[in-house]
Design a protein around this motif. Structure first.
Motif: not given
Length: 302
Positions: A101-112
């Motif tokens: 979750d949070s900082a280590f969710n790969m997709y969310v990190g790329l999306e942001s």
């Protein structure tokens, strides 16, 4: 601490994610790059390269020292070290899709970090465009999410992600293609669908958001049925070169997610998405269809 190796042919994704995490953690505690580098016996240039994912191999002691300096939890430190280890592999298509979750969710990190998202979906409305009720219905359907608190936390996080495309300053560009079947797949009930489609229609009026509907009579583009596809492009530097290479994300569902980085793979998906878009209704026709089907749900005709 000098255990570094110059950039090579391995996957860039793990080290880009590690760099983003370390940069965000540093900024959260108020250190400049120069201050943090001095504390862990690195040069400013080396730490900057770590944070931008330009160094292929970062040693365990370096990651641990930075995590300790930033007061990062033991669990996240372990995950950060693991990312550093993964940064040495040649292919990284199947891991970390939703592991953290949070900082280590790969997709969310790329999306942001992306400057432009191009999305094609024939299953459901993309998460970044969902209403809270629509998201709640989808998340709550997964058997592993049984806690109401866990579901609500995930819904809240998904809603916060929408700020990427709705914020006033420098919003991400989003080009979304939805197969018409998405509009007729009832998620959560008619009232939830009506609200979700009306929100799509309103969002499509924003200058940074394009939403187009692919009708049934478009058939199969290239003869290929497809699931969710997201192409992520990133900012360019003063020379017009991408600061990060583009990535194609393929959501796996029950299977592992995939992240494609190779030039030929990205090119093929870019061409495939363009071919799908060519079969779509235009922006105005798509907006009118969203509103018309929303009315049908409201009238009980669906």
């Amino acid at each position: 601490m000098t255990d570094f190796e110059d950039d090579g042919p391995s996957s860039t994704l793990p080290r880009r994610q590690l760099g983003r995490f370390l940069r965000d953690s540093r900024e959260a505690v108020g250190f400049t790059i120069a201050q943090a580098a001095k504390q862990v016996d690195l040069s400013r240039a080396v730490l900057q390269r770590i944070e931008t994912g330009q160094i292929q191999k970062v040693s365990r002691p370096v990651v641990q020292a930075l995590c300790s300096l930033y007061d990062i939890t033991a669990e996240e430190t372990t995950a950060a070290v693991d990312l550093a280890t993964q940064g040495r592999v040649k292919s990284w298509h199947h891991v970390y899709g939703g592991l953290f979750d949070s900082a280590f969710n790969m997709y969310v990190g790329l999306e942001s970090a992306a400057r432009r998202l191009t999305s094609c979906d024939d299953q459901y409305i993309p998460g970044i465009l969902q209403t809270a009720d629509y998201a709640r219905a989808i998340i709550g359907a997964f058997p592993q999410f049984t806690s109401r608190e866990d579901i609500e936390r995930r819904v809240e996080h998904r809603m916060k992600r929408q700020a990427l495309v709705t914020r006033k300053t420098n919003p991400i560009e989003l080009d979304a293609v939805l197969h018409i079947s998405v509009l007729y797949r009832v998620i959560g009930g008619p009232a939830i669908m009506a609200k979700a489609l009306r929100q799509l229609a309103e969002l499509s009026k924003r200058p940074n958001i394009a939403i187009r509907i692919q009708p049934f009579n478009a058939g199969l583009t290239w003869g290929i049925p497809h699931g969710p596809i997201i192409l992520m492009d990133f900012d360019r530097n003063a020379k017009g070169q991408p600061v990060e290479p583009p990535v194609v994300f393929l959501e796996g569902g029950a299977a592992p997610d995939m992240y494609l980085e190779k030039h030929d793979e990205v090119r093929r998906y870019r061409e495939f998405i363009a071919a799908i878009r060519d079969t779509c209704l235009d922006a105005v026709e798509s907006r009118n269809m969203l509103r018309q089907i929303a009315k049908e749900y409201e009238r009980g005709e669906r």
